[in-house]
Design a protein around this motif. Structure first.
Motif, PDB file in Angstrom:
ATOM      1  N   CYS A   7       0.983  -1.139  -0.043  1.00  0.00           N
ATOM      2  CA  CYS A   7       0.124  -0.097  -0.266  1.00  0.00           C
ATOM      3  C   CYS A   7       0.757   1.900   0.325  1.00  0.00           C
ATOM      4  CB  CYS A   7      -0.537   0.178   1.140  1.00  0.00           C
ATOM      5  SG  CYS A   7      -2.125   1.575   1.255  1.00  0.00           S
ATOM      6  N   ILE A   8       0.791   2.151  -0.328  1.00  0.00           N
ATOM      7  CA  ILE A   8       0.585   3.612  -0.819  1.00  0.00           C
ATOM      8  C   ILE A   8       0.583   4.060  -0.548  1.00  0.00           C
ATOM      9  CG2 ILE A   8       2.174   5.435  -2.081  1.00  0.00           C
ATOM     10  CD1 ILE A   8       2.914   2.900  -4.457  1.00  0.00           C
ATOM     11  N   SER A   9       1.105   5.493   0.447  1.00  0.00           N
ATOM     12  CA  SER A   9       0.147   6.295   1.488  1.00  0.00           C
ATOM     13  C   SER A   9       1.076   7.272   1.322  1.00  0.00           C
ATOM     14  CB  SER A   9      -0.349   6.395   2.692  1.00  0.00           C
ATOM     15  OG  SER A   9      -0.950   5.007   2.634  1.00  0.00           O
ATOM     16  N   LEU A  10       0.097   8.338   0.490  1.00  0.00           N
ATOM     17  CA  LEU A  10       1.420   9.924   0.261  1.00  0.00           C
ATOM     18  C   LEU A  10       0.963  10.889   0.997  1.00  0.00           C
ATOM     19  CD1 LEU A  10       1.998   9.601  -3.248  1.00  0.00           C
ATOM     20  CD2 LEU A  10       3.820   9.048  -1.879  1.00  0.00           C
ATOM     21  N   SER A  11       1.930  11.819   2.106  1.00  0.00           N
ATOM     22  CA  SER A  11       1.196  13.716   2.433  1.00  0.00           C
ATOM     23  C   SER A  11       0.599  14.380   0.862  1.00  0.00           C
ATOM     24  CB  SER A  11       1.739  14.011   3.725  1.00  0.00           C
ATOM     25  OG  SER A  11       2.004  14.842   3.250  1.00  0.00           O
ATOM     26  N   ILE A  12      -0.048  14.798   1.400  1.00  0.00           N
ATOM     27  CA  ILE A  12      -0.042  15.876   0.402  1.00  0.00           C
ATOM     28  C   ILE A  12      -0.193  17.430   1.284  1.00  0.00           C
ATOM     29  CG2 ILE A  12      -1.515  15.043  -1.674  1.00  0.00           C
ATOM     30  CD1 ILE A  12      -4.857  16.153   0.112  1.00  0.00           C
ATOM     31  N   GLN A  13       0.186  17.607   2.082  1.00  0.00           N
ATOM     32  CA  GLN A  13       0.505  18.956   3.290  1.00  0.00           C
ATOM     33  C   GLN A  13       0.961  19.365   2.414  1.00  0.00           C
ATOM     34  OE1 GLN A  13       2.543  18.195   6.813  1.00  0.00           O
ATOM     35  NE2 GLN A  13       1.995  20.105   7.499  1.00  0.00           N
ATOM     36  N   SER A  14       0.782  20.545   2.548  1.00  0.00           N
ATOM     37  CA  SER A  14       1.773  22.339   2.049  1.00  0.00           C
ATOM     38  C   SER A  14       2.868  21.789   2.454  1.00  0.00           C
ATOM     39  CB  SER A  14       0.593  23.575   1.911  1.00  0.00           C
ATOM     40  OG  SER A  14      -0.898  23.164   1.521  1.00  0.00           O
ATOM     41  N   MET A  15       3.679  22.143   2.009  1.00  0.00           N
ATOM     42  CA  MET A  15       5.821  22.467   2.738  1.00  0.00           C
ATOM     43  C   MET A  15       5.833  23.467   2.765  1.00  0.00           C
ATOM     44  SD  MET A  15       7.401  19.341   0.484  1.00  0.00           S
ATOM     45  CE  MET A  15       8.191  19.042   1.937  1.00  0.00           C
ATOM     46  N   HIS A  16       6.531  23.560   3.784  1.00  0.00           N
ATOM     47  CA  HIS A  16       7.048  24.891   3.341  1.00  0.00           C
ATOM     48  C   HIS A  16       7.708  25.454   2.216  1.00  0.00           C
ATOM     49  CE1 HIS A  16       9.407  28.460   5.512  1.00  0.00           C
ATOM     50  NE2 HIS A  16      10.531  27.751   4.990  1.00  0.00           N
ATOM     51  N   GLN A  35       2.369  12.875 -10.454  1.00  0.00           N
ATOM     52  CA  GLN A  35       2.875  11.727 -11.558  1.00  0.00           C
ATOM     53  C   GLN A  35       2.311  10.820 -11.190  1.00  0.00           C
ATOM     54  OE1 GLN A  35       4.114  12.595 -14.406  1.00  0.00           O
ATOM     55  NE2 GLN A  35       4.525  10.146 -14.354  1.00  0.00           N
ATOM     56  N   LEU A  36       1.988  10.532  -9.850  1.00  0.00           N
ATOM     57  CA  LEU A  36       1.641   8.920  -9.470  1.00  0.00           C
ATOM     58  C   LEU A  36       0.248   8.493  -9.741  1.00  0.00           C
ATOM     59  CD1 LEU A  36       3.791   7.961  -6.522  1.00  0.00           C
ATOM     60  CD2 LEU A  36       4.083   7.550  -8.520  1.00  0.00           C
ATOM     61  N   LEU A  37      -0.799   9.992  -9.515  1.00  0.00           N
ATOM     62  CA  LEU A  37      -2.141   9.732  -9.891  1.00  0.00           C
ATOM     63  C   LEU A  37      -2.099   9.434 -11.621  1.00  0.00           C
ATOM     64  CD1 LEU A  37      -3.295  12.494  -7.794  1.00  0.00           C
ATOM     65  CD2 LEU A  37      -3.727  10.126  -7.652  1.00  0.00           C
ATOM     66  N   TYR A  38      -1.781  10.927 -12.272  1.00  0.00           N
ATOM     67  CA  TYR A  38      -1.710   9.994 -13.840  1.00  0.00           C
ATOM     68  C   TYR A  38      -1.192   8.635 -14.098  1.00  0.00           C
ATOM     69  CZ  TYR A  38       0.019  11.403 -18.448  1.00  0.00           C
ATOM     70  OH  TYR A  38       0.000  10.855 -19.832  1.00  0.00           O
ATOM     71  N   GLU A  39      -0.008   8.464 -14.026  1.00  0.00           N
ATOM     72  CA  GLU A  39       0.081   6.716 -14.388  1.00  0.00           C
ATOM     73  C   GLU A  39      -0.642   5.636 -13.220  1.00  0.00           C
ATOM     74  OE1 GLU A  39       3.798   6.415 -11.861  1.00  0.00           O
ATOM     75  OE2 GLU A  39       4.419   7.359 -13.285  1.00  0.00           O
ATOM     76  N   GLY A  40      -1.342   6.153 -13.609  1.00  0.00           N
ATOM     77  CA  GLY A  40      -2.360   4.955 -12.230  1.00  0.00           C
ATOM     78  C   GLY A  40      -1.662   4.096 -10.879  1.00  0.00           C
ATOM     79  N   LYS A  44      -6.640   8.922  -5.367  1.00  0.00           N
ATOM     80  CA  LYS A  44      -6.921   9.843  -4.741  1.00  0.00           C
ATOM     81  C   LYS A  44      -7.253   9.302  -2.819  1.00  0.00           C
ATOM     82  CE  LYS A  44      -8.366  13.438  -7.390  1.00  0.00           C
ATOM     83  NZ  LYS A  44      -9.624  14.445  -7.931  1.00  0.00           N
ATOM     84  N   GLU A  45      -7.293   7.553  -2.801  1.00  0.00           N
ATOM     85  CA  GLU A  45      -7.948   7.365  -1.622  1.00  0.00           C
ATOM     86  C   GLU A  45      -6.195   7.342  -1.229  1.00  0.00           C
ATOM     87  OE1 GLU A  45      -8.839   6.235  -4.322  1.00  0.00           O
ATOM     88  OE2 GLU A  45     -10.881   7.519  -4.029  1.00  0.00           O
ATOM     89  N   ASN A  46      -5.199   6.804  -2.115  1.00  0.00           N
ATOM     90  CA  ASN A  46      -3.278   7.011  -1.263  1.00  0.00           C
ATOM     91  C   ASN A  46      -2.865   8.061  -0.505  1.00  0.00           C
ATOM     92  OD1 ASN A  46      -3.726   4.947  -4.325  1.00  0.00           O
ATOM     93  ND2 ASN A  46      -3.017   3.540  -1.707  1.00  0.00           N
ATOM     94  N   LEU A  47      -4.217   9.283  -0.710  1.00  0.00           N
ATOM     95  CA  LEU A  47      -3.315  11.079  -0.713  1.00  0.00           C
ATOM     96  C   LEU A  47      -3.863  11.631   0.957  1.00  0.00           C
ATOM     97  CD1 LEU A  47      -3.978  11.899  -3.853  1.00  0.00           C
ATOM     98  CD2 LEU A  47      -1.359  11.035  -2.885  1.00  0.00           C
TER      99      LEU A  47
END
Length: 95
Positions: A7-16, A35-40, A44-47
């Motif tokens: 399972c891949i989970s990625l933070s989409i928090q705004s960074m400094h 890019q990861l969303l684009y290539e499938g 969005k559930e991973n974010l």
């Protein structure tokens, strides 16, 4: 959030965002999820947006003095150079 095998989970928090010309190419961190969303590779559930760390967790790796200075925006110029970012309220949330 429970993590599962493969399972891949990625933070989409705004960074400094550091000053232009900073040594860290921060834009790449914004482009990776897109890019990861684009290539499938992910959906969005991973974010997710992470919750701020409790002080007790931060103090596992930082001193009480550093945490106090970070929260109160009193890091010295030398300390700011050491971490590589100018102090800001956003940095206190990030660190």
């Amino acid at each position: 959030m429970r993590h599962q095998k493969n399972c891949i989970s990625l933070s989409i928090q705004s960074m400094h965002i550091p000053a232009e010309g900073h040594r860290f190419p921060m834009l790449k961190y914004e482009l990776i999820p897109a890019q990861l969303l684009y290539e499938g590779t992910i959906t969005k559930e991973n974010l997710f947006v992470p919750k701020p760390c409790e002080d007790e967790v931060i103090l596992l790796t930082h001193s009480k003095e550093y945490l106090y200075k970070l929260k109160n925006q009193t890091l010295s110029a030398r300390e700011q150079r050491h971490i590589g970012f100018p102090q800001s309220p956003e940095l206190a949330l990030r660190d």
